[in-house]
Design a protein around this motif. Sequence first.
Motif, PDB file in Angstrom:
ATOM      1  N   ILE A 102       0.857  -1.202   0.000  1.00  0.00           N
ATOM      2  CA  ILE A 102       0.000   0.000   0.000  1.00  0.00           C
ATOM      3  C   ILE A 102       0.888   1.245   0.000  1.00  0.00           C
ATOM      4  CG2 ILE A 102      -1.618   1.391   1.358  1.00  0.00           C
ATOM      5  CD1 ILE A 102      -2.931  -1.202   2.326  1.00  0.00           C
ATOM      6  N   GLY A 103       1.918   1.226   0.869  1.00  0.00           N
ATOM      7  CA  GLY A 103       2.815   2.392   0.934  1.00  0.00           C
ATOM      8  C   GLY A 103       3.527   2.615  -0.383  1.00  0.00           C
ATOM      9  N   ALA A 104       4.005   1.526  -0.996  1.00  0.00           N
ATOM     10  CA  ALA A 104       4.727   1.660  -2.269  1.00  0.00           C
ATOM     11  C   ALA A 104       3.794   2.193  -3.351  1.00  0.00           C
ATOM     12  CB  ALA A 104       5.294   0.296  -2.664  1.00  0.00           C
ATOM     13  N   ALA A 105       2.557   1.739  -3.365  1.00  0.00           N
ATOM     14  CA  ALA A 105       1.591   2.204  -4.369  1.00  0.00           C
ATOM     15  C   ALA A 105       1.314   3.701  -4.179  1.00  0.00           C
ATOM     16  CB  ALA A 105       0.299   1.404  -4.255  1.00  0.00           C
ATOM     17  N   CYS A 106       1.134   4.121  -2.920  1.00  0.00           N
ATOM     18  CA  CYS A 106       0.844   5.529  -2.646  1.00  0.00           C
ATOM     19  C   CYS A 106       2.026   6.416  -3.066  1.00  0.00           C
ATOM     20  CB  CYS A 106       0.533   5.735  -1.159  1.00  0.00           C
ATOM     21  SG  CYS A 106      -1.061   5.057  -0.665  1.00  0.00           S
ATOM     22  N   ARG A 107       3.229   5.961  -2.749  1.00  0.00           N
ATOM     23  CA  ARG A 107       4.399   6.751  -3.131  1.00  0.00           C
ATOM     24  C   ARG A 107       4.512   6.838  -4.647  1.00  0.00           C
ATOM     25  NH1 ARG A 107       6.363   3.900   1.281  1.00  0.00           N
ATOM     26  NH2 ARG A 107       7.368   2.323  -0.030  1.00  0.00           N
ATOM     27  N   GLY A 108       4.196   5.754  -5.343  1.00  0.00           N
ATOM     28  CA  GLY A 108       4.239   5.764  -6.802  1.00  0.00           C
ATOM     29  C   GLY A 108       3.256   6.778  -7.373  1.00  0.00           C
ATOM     30  N   LEU A 109       2.052   6.832  -6.818  1.00  0.00           N
ATOM     31  CA  LEU A 109       1.047   7.797  -7.298  1.00  0.00           C
ATOM     32  C   LEU A 109       1.493   9.225  -7.034  1.00  0.00           C
ATOM     33  CD1 LEU A 109      -2.137   5.905  -6.044  1.00  0.00           C
ATOM     34  CD2 LEU A 109      -1.549   6.343  -8.443  1.00  0.00           C
ATOM     35  N   GLU A 165      -1.449   0.262  -7.238  1.00  0.00           N
ATOM     36  CA  GLU A 165      -1.330   1.585  -7.857  1.00  0.00           C
ATOM     37  C   GLU A 165      -2.332   1.729  -8.999  1.00  0.00           C
ATOM     38  OE1 GLU A 165       2.741   2.677  -8.482  1.00  0.00           O
ATOM     39  OE2 GLU A 165       2.198   4.280  -9.896  1.00  0.00           O
ATOM     40  N   THR A 166      -2.459   0.672  -9.792  1.00  0.00           N
ATOM     41  CA  THR A 166      -3.424   0.690 -10.900  1.00  0.00           C
ATOM     42  C   THR A 166      -4.852   0.840 -10.374  1.00  0.00           C
ATOM     43  OG1 THR A 166      -1.969  -0.750 -12.156  1.00  0.00           O
ATOM     44  CG2 THR A 166      -4.248  -0.612 -12.899  1.00  0.00           C
ATOM     45  N   MET A 167      -5.168   0.066  -9.332  1.00  0.00           N
ATOM     46  CA  MET A 167      -6.508   0.097  -8.756  1.00  0.00           C
ATOM     47  C   MET A 167      -6.801   1.485  -8.182  1.00  0.00           C
ATOM     48  SD  MET A 167      -8.009   0.028  -5.482  1.00  0.00           S
ATOM     49  CE  MET A 167      -6.803  -0.725  -4.410  1.00  0.00           C
ATOM     50  N   LEU A 168      -5.836   2.038  -7.441  1.00  0.00           N
ATOM     51  CA  LEU A 168      -6.063   3.335  -6.790  1.00  0.00           C
ATOM     52  C   LEU A 168      -6.190   4.452  -7.826  1.00  0.00           C
ATOM     53  CD1 LEU A 168      -3.624   2.977  -3.753  1.00  0.00           C
ATOM     54  CD2 LEU A 168      -6.127   3.042  -3.681  1.00  0.00           C
ATOM     55  N   GLU A 169      -5.456   4.330  -8.928  1.00  0.00           N
ATOM     56  CA  GLU A 169      -5.547   5.345  -9.979  1.00  0.00           C
ATOM     57  C   GLU A 169      -6.966   5.408 -10.536  1.00  0.00           C
ATOM     58  OE1 GLU A 169      -2.599   4.807 -12.957  1.00  0.00           O
ATOM     59  OE2 GLU A 169      -3.015   6.753 -13.912  1.00  0.00           O
ATOM     60  N   GLU A 170      -7.589   4.238 -10.673  1.00  0.00           N
ATOM     61  CA  GLU A 170      -8.975   4.178 -11.143  1.00  0.00           C
ATOM     62  C   GLU A 170      -9.910   4.872 -10.152  1.00  0.00           C
ATOM     63  OE1 GLU A 170     -10.537   2.989 -14.022  1.00  0.00           O
ATOM     64  OE2 GLU A 170      -8.428   3.168 -14.609  1.00  0.00           O
ATOM     65  N   VAL A 171      -9.668   4.638  -8.852  1.00  0.00           N
ATOM     66  CA  VAL A 171     -10.507   5.266  -7.829  1.00  0.00           C
ATOM     67  C   VAL A 171     -10.348   6.783  -7.898  1.00  0.00           C
ATOM     68  CG1 VAL A 171     -10.919   5.506  -5.346  1.00  0.00           C
ATOM     69  CG2 VAL A 171     -10.409   3.247  -6.317  1.00  0.00           C
TER      70      VAL A 171
END
Lengths: 344, 210
Positions: free
Chosen positions: B122-129, B200-206
């Motif tokens: 989750i942290g890595a995805a947030c940092r990527g966004l 990251e892909t999922m969160l970008e959609e949200v």
Amino acid sequence: MSEPVALKLTAKDFKSDQEVRWCPGCGDYAILAAVQGFMPELNIPRENIVFVSGIGCSSRFPYYMNTYGMHSIHGRAPAIATGLSVSRPDLSVWVVTGDGDALSIGGNHLIHALRRNVNLKILLFNNRIYGLTKGQYSPTSEVGKITKSTPSGSADAPFNPLSLALGAEATFVARTIDSDRKHLQSVLRAAAEHQGSAFVEIYQNCNIFNDGAFDSLKEPATRDDFLIRLEHGQPITFGSGGQFCVVHPPGGFGLEVRPTADTPAGEIVVHDATVADPAYAFALSRLPGLDLSNTPIGVFRSVARPSYDSVVQEQVAAAKAGVDQTPEQQLSALLGSGDTWTIL
Amino acid sequence: MANGSEPWLLPDVESLPDLRVEFATEPNGEDGTTFLPYLRDPQTLARPWAVPGTPGLEHRIGGLEKADKTGDISYDPANHDFMVRTRAARIETIPVPDIEVEDPHGDAEVLVLGWGSTYGPIGAACRGLRRRGLSVAQAHLRHLAPMPANLGEVLRRYDRVVIPEMNLGQLAHVIRARYLVDAIGYNQVRGLPFTAAELETMLEEVLKNV
């Protein structure tokens, strides 16, 4: 060593103020009264006695004893009692359990407590039925028994609790009957004196769901011909006129019942509870027939072996001896041992 | 298994909290002679502990419902109701630190709430966004019972709350039930951890649909 001071306790001192709730007529009442009546003999202060039970009708027992008590986890009383006994050698720890609690869900805890020879007195109330859940068959119910959960008769071969305990290396194994207070208390006395695990099976009548299960061992008309009263050092004869005896037939592995009149006196087995080989007590445990004929009661086996408690306590004392570090320093040293590194 | 390793911070033994228990040694009833094993500490609602070997404090504990204060076996319906509520209240008195939110841009509209081993991806995805200029907030629960006292306020601060879990939504169900928050579950039960890329892909959609 000075003589212990007599505490002058009575059975009344061991009755708690809680309303005893078993079904009217339950054999548990008789066992409770016998245990309360026996406790003063221990001459141990009430605060140093603990009753630990699991779940089931019999496991309500600790609530009615005015000692420390734990109505604990289903089948796990031996585990909880093990922790208590090992950490507190000053206590007298008793486990109260039933045929369901000890032999179904708690089967493993029971055999490992016995194997370890933990200093516990384990009282197994065997009524050969599940009472608290209202009449299903138990691990000691006989083959073919019709109950609510076995409408066509039980297909299970039951456990013989004493055979099981002996197979688990128990050092003290005995059997008694709820309605025979004198015998029950004599067995409790022997169990209390034993150092290590003392396993006592108590035949207990469930008058609601399995009434009369042990009547042949209780009724005056039949009991003398059915019961074998074991007494250490005495030839094993029984029957209203001593007409039966127990022998070890040549070439056989077990024991057999024979007419005394046809048996030379020298062939009658003299009961010795201290025989090191459990095979003898095991053979005794296999004598009863399906109708409970030839049922031995009393102390089958009582042999000396170091208790788990004593071995652990010696290890702890040895580990503590000669240590000049504080517990905190020892913990730091332990945590810092082996491969450690610092991240800057 | 024997060859596995991971860094583990050695505690400074001197700084460990003192967890010693003060056992009951005296009667605690008003009459000065009675021991009440179910009398409760007014702050913590904990019961006194009298250990075997303590003269005069003999009592029995176990699974049957007990009367408040005396510890007698109780079949009284009102007492049972009271005791169930008391036990729940005792858990709620356990001090739990407030949950902290990581939202470096300070303008996030989406919060990703996690628990347990999903912290890393989750942290890595947030940092990527965030590296791509997108705002997203992350919070991770360390305590579930009780929940942090500020959790409801934190959840209501965001337009959308996303809860990735490697189950069918155990935390999401609790959050929706307790806080009336329309949380979005993202659930995988493959026996493998989430990857940062899939989150990251999922969160970008949200984020696109806020």
